[in-house]
Design a protein around this motif. Structure first.
Motif, mmCIF file in Angstrom:
data_model
loop_
_atom_site.group_PDB
_atom_site.id
_atom_site.type_symbol
_atom_site.label_atom_id
_atom_site.label_comp_id
_atom_site.label_asym_id
_atom_site.label_seq_id
_atom_site.Cartn_x
_atom_site.Cartn_y
_atom_site.Cartn_z
ATOM 1 N N ALA A 194 0.827 -1.204 0.000
ATOM 2 C CA ALA A 194 0.000 0.000 0.000
ATOM 3 C C ALA A 194 0.862 1.255 0.000
ATOM 4 N N TYR A 195 1.946 1.258 0.775
ATOM 5 C CA TYR A 195 2.798 2.444 0.819
ATOM 6 C C TYR A 195 3.626 2.604 -0.445
ATOM 7 N N ALA A 196 3.985 1.492 -1.058
ATOM 8 C CA ALA A 196 4.666 1.581 -2.347
ATOM 9 C C ALA A 196 3.732 2.178 -3.396
ATOM 10 N N LEU A 197 2.459 1.743 -3.376
ATOM 11 C CA LEU A 197 1.480 2.288 -4.308
ATOM 12 C C LEU A 197 1.223 3.766 -4.032
ATOM 13 N N LEU A 198 1.167 4.134 -2.758
ATOM 14 C CA LEU A 198 0.937 5.527 -2.392
ATOM 15 C C LEU A 198 2.102 6.400 -2.843
ATOM 16 N N SER A 199 3.301 5.930 -2.598
ATOM 17 C CA SER A 199 4.486 6.691 -2.992
ATOM 18 C C SER A 199 4.567 6.856 -4.498
ATOM 19 N N ALA A 200 4.146 5.816 -5.243
ATOM 20 C CA ALA A 200 4.217 5.854 -6.710
ATOM 21 C C ALA A 200 3.059 6.614 -7.335
ATOM 22 N N GLY A 201 2.094 7.059 -6.509
ATOM 23 C CA GLY A 201 0.953 7.785 -7.043
ATOM 24 C C GLY A 201 -0.126 6.901 -7.623
ATOM 25 N N GLU A 202 -0.081 5.588 -7.324
ATOM 26 C CA GLU A 202 -1.087 4.671 -7.864
ATOM 27 C C GLU A 202 -2.316 4.566 -6.973
ATOM 28 N N VAL A 203 -2.209 4.937 -5.709
ATOM 29 C CA VAL A 203 -3.371 5.144 -4.853
ATOM 30 C C VAL A 203 -3.209 6.500 -4.192
ATOM 31 N N ASP A 204 -4.321 7.046 -3.702
ATOM 32 C CA ASP A 204 -4.304 8.364 -3.066
ATOM 33 C C ASP A 204 -4.330 8.280 -1.548
ATOM 34 N N LEU A 205 -4.731 7.125 -1.024
ATOM 35 C CA LEU A 205 -4.858 6.941 0.424
ATOM 36 C C LEU A 205 -4.570 5.483 0.741
ATOM 37 N N ALA A 206 -3.776 5.252 1.791
ATOM 38 C CA ALA A 206 -3.434 3.889 2.200
ATOM 39 C C ALA A 206 -3.911 3.655 3.624
ATOM 40 N N LEU A 207 -4.576 2.521 3.847
ATOM 41 C CA LEU A 207 -4.949 2.095 5.190
ATOM 42 C C LEU A 207 -4.031 0.961 5.601
ATOM 43 N N SER A 208 -3.453 1.076 6.795
ATOM 44 C CA SER A 208 -2.553 0.027 7.259
ATOM 45 C C SER A 208 -2.535 0.037 8.783
ATOM 46 N N LEU A 209 -1.781 -0.892 9.335
ATOM 47 C CA LEU A 209 -1.544 -0.911 10.775
ATOM 48 C C LEU A 209 -0.372 -0.006 11.087
ATOM 49 N N ILE A 266 -4.313 3.108 10.858
ATOM 50 C CA ILE A 266 -4.112 4.491 10.419
ATOM 51 C C ILE A 266 -4.394 4.607 8.930
ATOM 52 N N ALA A 267 -4.681 5.825 8.513
ATOM 53 C CA ALA A 267 -4.715 6.166 7.089
ATOM 54 C C ALA A 267 -3.506 7.042 6.809
ATOM 55 N N ALA A 268 -3.016 6.974 5.603
ATOM 56 C CA ALA A 268 -1.888 7.817 5.205
ATOM 57 C C ALA A 268 -2.139 8.354 3.805
ATOM 58 N N VAL A 269 -1.736 9.609 3.587
ATOM 59 C CA VAL A 269 -1.801 10.236 2.271
ATOM 60 C C VAL A 269 -0.447 10.874 1.998
ATOM 61 N N ARG A 270 -0.192 11.194 0.751
ATOM 62 C CA ARG A 270 1.038 11.913 0.442
ATOM 63 C C ARG A 270 0.981 13.279 1.124
ATOM 64 N N ARG A 271 2.105 13.672 1.722
ATOM 65 C CA ARG A 271 2.119 14.891 2.525
ATOM 66 C C ARG A 271 1.638 16.092 1.705
ATOM 67 N N GLY A 272 0.717 16.826 2.282
ATOM 68 C CA GLY A 272 0.130 17.985 1.624
ATOM 69 C C GLY A 272 -1.196 17.693 0.959
ATOM 70 N N ALA A 273 -1.446 16.410 0.627
ATOM 71 C CA ALA A 273 -2.682 16.064 -0.083
ATOM 72 C C ALA A 273 -3.880 15.998 0.836
ATOM 73 N N GLU A 274 -3.660 15.986 2.154
ATOM 74 C CA GLU A 274 -4.779 15.819 3.084
ATOM 75 C C GLU A 274 -5.785 16.968 3.005
ATOM 76 N N SER A 275 -5.348 18.125 2.472
ATOM 77 C CA SER A 275 -6.266 19.259 2.350
ATOM 78 C C SER A 275 -7.036 19.254 1.036
ATOM 79 N N THR A 276 -6.742 18.316 0.145
ATOM 80 C CA THR A 276 -7.514 18.197 -1.092
ATOM 81 C C THR A 276 -8.963 17.869 -0.734
ATOM 82 N N PRO A 277 -9.942 18.617 -1.251
ATOM 83 C CA PRO A 277 -11.326 18.416 -0.792
ATOM 84 C C PRO A 277 -11.825 16.985 -0.905
ATOM 85 N N ALA A 278 -11.593 16.322 -2.045
ATOM 86 C CA ALA A 278 -12.108 14.955 -2.204
ATOM 87 C C ALA A 278 -11.480 14.015 -1.185
#
Length: 301
Positions: free
Chosen positions: A135-150, A273-285
């Protein structure tokens, strides 16, 4: 292909609606000469006469009416585009791609999607099951916008690539075979199970979580079996092959032949936890999806 000037087409439409150049100029806060210049320019662009004299006034030619019939369809599409863009800026339109581990999908993501369908029906959520490392590899690569993990499997809070959002402290229960001597005990501590044979998870972090919880209770668990999914793990518990720690999110209490007990006095927990790319958390969607996940997680507390 002819280049269509939207601003000039709007002037032509206003002239049709208002009837005179002077009234058109007043409606558009222009001078009459500017209106005439813009319409002359449009006629040159299109290669047709748009106006003809009618006494002291002008009237639209048949070519002008033909142009406006097509222009109305363009204006309608632009109105729809404006509405969709406004919805996008409010986070009500768009797509959010979520990567989530297996038990989080039915327990957190699916209820959040249902909630969003009622509150933000034009916002689409695409779900991809993925364990933490993927999930974090996908998040870092821009293939997902939000990752849920432990939290135990996530990058540290100081990782500059991601913003972490705590969602849930999920209690760990113990799954016992029906009829087990401790299944009906008034209280059950993890230490009471030190002599049991344990069924471990064969993939992901579950073996480490089981071991860490048991060691915190004062013993090292004896691994008897392992499996990669909760269906197989709980089937082995139901067959009397051992006991297992199970997250409450997994819904193990609905498994035939298995008794699920909460642990006292302070059950071990895994932190989701949920994680997003830093700065993206303020994106409305993304903010709407995070809100939905928080609401879902809060309902489970």
């Amino acid at each position: 292909m002819t280049e269509w000037d939207i601003r000039k087409l709007r002037i032509l439409r206003t002239l049709r609606d208002r009837g005179t150049v002077t009234a058109t100029a007043e409606a558009l806060l222009m001078t009459p000469s500017a209106v005439s210049q813009q319409l002359s320019g449009l006629a040159r662009q299109l290669g047709v006469e748009l106006l003809e004299a009618q006494g002291r006034r002008v009237r639209l030619t048949d070519a002008a009416h033909l142009v406006l019939r097509h222009a109305e369809a363009v204006f309608a599409e632009l109105e729809r585009a404006d509405a969709e863009l406004a919805g996008y800026l409010r986070g009500e339109v768009g797509e959010v791609r979520v990567g989530a581990f297996s038990t989080a999908v039915p327990a957190l993501v699916v209820p959040a999607v249902r909630w969003l369908r009622e509150t933000r029906p034009a916002l689409e959520v695409r779900v991809r099951e993925a364990e933490a490392a993927e999930a974090y590899a996908l998040l870092s690569a821009g293939e997902v916008d939000l990752a849920l993990s432990l939290a135990a499997r996530a990058p540290t809070a100081r990782d500059p690539r991601f913003t972490r959002v705590p969602l849930l402290a999920d209690p760990l229960d113990v799954a016992l075979p029906e009829g087990h001597p401790l299944a009906a005990a008034p209280e059950l501590r993890l230490a009471d199970l030190a002599e049991e044979r344990w069924i471990f998870g064969g993939s992901g972090p579950w073996s480490e979580i089981t071991t860490a919880a048991c060691e915190a209770a004062g013993f090292v668990p004896e691994p008897a079996h392992s499996a990669s999914g909760w269906t197989a793990i709980l089937a082995m518990v139901g067959a009397g092959m051992g006991v297992a720690l199970v997250p409450r999110m997994a819904g193990a209490s609905r498994t035939p032949g298995v008794t699920v007990r909460g642990l006292t006095p302070d059950p071990p927990r895994r932190h989701v936890i949920a994680a997003v790319r830093r700065g993206a958390e303020s994106t409305p969607a993304l903010a709407h999806v995070l809100t939905a996940l928080r609401e879902t997680a809060g309902a489970r507390q």
